[in-house]
Every structure is written in structure tokens, then in C-alpha cells.
Design an enzyme around this catalytic site. Structure first.
Site, short mmCIF file in Angstrom:
data_model
loop_
_atom_site.label_atom_id
_atom_site.label_comp_id
_atom_site.label_asym_id
_atom_site.label_seq_id
_atom_site.Cartn_x
_atom_site.Cartn_y
_atom_site.Cartn_z
N ASP A 225 0.87 -1.19 0.00
CA ASP A 225 0.00 0.00 0.00
C ASP A 225 0.90 1.23 0.00
O ASP A 225 2.02 1.18 -0.49
CB ASP A 225 -0.95 -0.03 1.20
CG ASP A 225 -2.27 0.69 0.93
OD1 ASP A 225 -2.22 1.87 0.59
OD2 ASP A 225 -3.33 0.07 1.05
N HIS A 248 2.31 2.01 -3.18
CA HIS A 248 1.40 2.93 -3.85
C HIS A 248 1.90 4.37 -3.82
O HIS A 248 1.14 5.28 -4.12
CB HIS A 248 0.01 2.85 -3.22
CG HIS A 248 -0.65 1.52 -3.39
ND1 HIS A 248 -1.91 1.25 -2.90
CD2 HIS A 248 -0.23 0.38 -3.99
CE1 HIS A 248 -2.24 -0.01 -3.19
NE2 HIS A 248 -1.23 -0.55 -3.84
#
Length: 404
Positions: A225, A248
Site C-alpha cells: 500500500d 502505492h
């Protein structure tokens, strides 16, 4: 004779001062070795109570600082560990061994495995590892479609912790996020390593909400993430010399979803590398936002992108799990944003993607020396998309900018 007397007097005073300083007792911290409190580094014995008792003794000590020492070895902590202040002194927590979480996510009954709360002047350091043993948990992370999903624990949390720092430790395979910070002020993070597979869901590296005066440097983050997530109410953050990937990217948001959110301002990201991430520089706000807040005074400088899907992206129609209810444009105002010397390669053709709110267009966006090449053979050069953006550009521009 008067000169000689004065010289002798000065020499005597200097000698007395030297003796006084030399004889002053040194204020060394008292060391609390976890082994002496019954902790066992066998990877099986639950040391939760031992660590909690050690903390209570170190926290309550008067007359000097305390050092909790975790030597090499594997120390199993089979449940929630709470380190709560306020303490009467400064505490150094040195971790040279491995702290091992239970593999079964249901054994941790709260949303954080190791939690520090209401503490000032805390230093966490060492060459050790926080092993979250998240592999069994990741398949259970389906809350977006399963209302009965289990609550998974973050590895380490800090709430109301001030004037503190983390230096040198490693966080491995968290069940959810690795490090979570709420209402933390004047906090430094240096030389930390954060690791989880790129497909491990919601394993954010560093997440901040309602924090200020945060400094992150020389840190390596690879997760499933956000490498760094910056949530509402966070101000005065400086990020430098960070390596991000997989993950991310460094994300501001998501913003605007909940009532009572606070502004985000004063972010600097510099001398940072994104390698193989889905995003690089990212700001995301909900389309149908209920909070009217301002995102301002951001500087991104000297940033390298290596095979990044979306090197630069502002998404003010954020919808992670469509379809999302649409009740109008985002009410989050983005302004005073500078992107300087951003270079490297983009996996997607759109390397510069600025989609701002129609109701609150982005203002004073400045692009300086952008050089992002599309690296897919036969797909043409990189391009830019701009919606509701006002600003200026100068220097090299690849792709060609589209600002108003």
C-alpha cells in the site's frame, strides 16, 4: 607582583572548576534488560506481561533516564502490548532482537499490536526487527466486500507521543499498516526499513493523522500500500532521501470523506526515489466530500521515478471500490503546489495526471523541469492530462504541460 597574583588566582579558579566538573556524577540511564525481568528469547514463550512490567518500572523511575534493552533473540509477544505514559523521565527502547507477533490475527484483540501512548522524549533504536507475521492475515483483508471481515492489527502505533524518534529498526510483514501515528508532534524517523510483499493489502508503511513537525529521512519502504500516507490535520512534514517501492507511493489522503477534517499543509518531499510503484506523487480526495478543507504549501523536489505507473497524480474523484455515490464535486481546495525536477520513466502513457475539482479548481500549481519519459516501446511519448488546474510551467517539460 599584581599580575602574578592575578594569574595565580585565575589558575586556582580554573583548577577548582575542573575538579568540580570531573567529580560531578554522570547521569547514565538505568538499563532494564528484558532478560532480567523473565523474558525468554525462544520464539515461543509469551513475553507480553514481562515487557509490560519492564515498561512500568522504566517509566516510573525517578532521578534519571531509563533504557529498555532487548538483546538478540526472538521474543514472542502473543497479544496487545501497551506502553503508556506519562513517564517521569526520558526512555530509550533499544531493540536488537526480533519481536514476534502471533501468526493468528485473532490473537490480537485491538487494532494495534504494540502501542505507545501519552509519552514525551521517547527514542526507539537498534538493529532489531518487528515481525508482524502477516501472511495468514492478508487473505482475510476483504472488508470492502465483506462486512464481517476481522479487524487486523497494525504493527506499532503512536498516539500523543511528542519530541521523540525512531532510528534504525526494521518492520517486516505487518498484518495491516506497519507504523501508525496519531496526534504526534516533533517526531523524527531515520534509517528505518519497512518490508512487505507488493501484493499484501493495506500494509501502509508510515501513516500520519493530525500530526505536525515530522521528519522522515534515509528510510527504505516496500509494501503493498502507501509507502507514506498523510491524512487530515497533518502539517509541517519533511520527507527526504526515501526509497519507495513496491507500493502505492507517497499519498496525501484520502481526504474529504468525513466531517470535521482539518487542513493539510506544509509538506516537503525531496531527494526521493520511487521504483516500480503504482503511484509516485499522489493527492486523492473523495468526489462527494463532506469536509471543506485546504491542501496547501507543498513542495516536491528532486524526485526520480523508475517504471512508475502514475508518476504524478491528483485525483479529486477518488473512488477505490466503484461504484461510489456521487453527490457533487470535491470540496477540498488544493493550492500552492510546486513540482520541481521530477524525472524518470512512466509505465503509463499519461505521466502527468492532474484531475482537480470543478467546484474548487487547483490554484497556483507550479511545474519546473519535468522530464518523464514513457517507457513502453511503440506506444508513443508520454502525455499530460489537466482538468480544472491553474498554474504555470517553466524549464524542460516532458510531457508537454497542459496548465491553464
Amino acid at each position: 607582583m599584581a599580575c602574578i597574583a592575578s594569574a595565580l588566582k585565575a589558575l586556582c579558579l580554573s583548577s577548582l572548576l575542573f575538579v568540580a566538573i570531573a567529580s560531578r556524577p554522570t547521569n547514565k540511564p538505568k538499563v532494564f534488560n528484558v532478560l532480567r525481568f523473565g523474558a525468554k528469547p525462544d520464539g515461543k514463550t509469551d513475553n507480553t506481561n514481562a515487557f509490560t512490567n519492564i515498561w512500568k518500572s522504566a517509566c516510573a523511575r525517578k532521578g534519571g533516564s531509563s533504557k529498555i534493552y532487548v538483546p538478540k533473540g526472538t521474543f514472542y509477544l502473543g497479544g496487545v502490548v501497551e506502553f503508556v505514559g506519562p513517564c517521569t523521565n526520558q526512555i530509550e527502547f533499544v531493540i536488537d532482537g526480533t519481536l514476534l507477533a502471533p501468526s493468528n490475527p485473532r490473537d490480537i484483540k485491538k487494532d494495534t499490536w504494540i502501542n505507545f501512548r501519552h509519552i514525551n522524549n521517547l527514542l526507539i533504536s537498534g538493529a532489531g526487527t518487528l515481525d508482524g507475521q502477516g501472511k495468514e492475515s492478508w487473505p482475510l483483508n476483504d472488508c470492502y466486500k465483506n462486512p464481517n471481515c476481522p479487524k487486523l492489527a497494525k504493527t506499532m502505533g503512536f498516539a500523543f507521543v511528542n519530541n521523540s524518534r525512531i532510528n534504525g529498526i526494521t518492520s517486516l510483514n505487518s498484518k495491516m499498516g506497519h507504523f501508525n501515528f496519531f496526534s504526534v508532534h516533533h517526531f523524527n524517523i531515520t534509517g528505518v526499513t519497512i518490508t512487505a510483499p507488493g501484493d499484501s493489502p493495506n500494509t501502509d508503511g508510515l501513516k500520519f493523522g493530525s500530526c505536525s513537525n515530522i521528519h522522515i529521512s534515509y528510510t527504505n519502504i516496500g509494501t503493498g500500500d502507501d509507502c507514506v500516507a498523510i491524512l487530515p490535520g497533518t502539517t509541517k512534514m519533511d520527507i527526504s532521501n526515501v526509497k519507495c517501492g513496491p507500493g502505492h507511493g507517497i499519498s496525501v489522503g484520502s481526504l474529504g470523506k468525513n466531517k470535521g477534517e482539518k487542513d493539510v499543509n506544509g509538506l516537503t518531499v525531496r531527494d526521493t526515489v520511487f521504483n516500480g510503484t503504482s503511484n509516485g506523487i499522489r493527492i486523492k480526495t473523495w468526489e462527494s466530500s463532506v469536509s471543506k478543507i485546504v491542501v496547501s504549501n507543498f513542495l516536491y523536489e528532486n524526485i526520480q521515478m523508475i517504471n512508475v505507473d502514475n508518476p504524478i497524480i491528483i485525483d479529486q474523484k477518488y473512488c477505490p471500490y466503484p461504484p461510489c455515490e456521487k453527490k457533487g464535486e470535491s470540496h477540498v481546495q488544493i493550492q500552492d503546489l510546486t513540482l520541481k525536477n521530477i524525472y524518470g520513466t512512466s509505465k503509463k502513457k499519461v505521466a502527468l495526471n492532474l484531475k482537480c475539482s470543478k467546484s474548487f479548481p487547483c490554484k497556483n500549481v507550479e511545474l519546473i523541469d519535468i522530464d518523464l519519459e514513457h517507457n513502453v516501446v511503440g506506444d508513443g511519448p508520454s502525455t499530460a492530462v489537466c482538468e480544472n488546474v491553474h498554474g504555470s510551467a517553466r524549464g524542460k517539460m516532458v510531457p508537454q504541460h497542459c496548465l491553464n
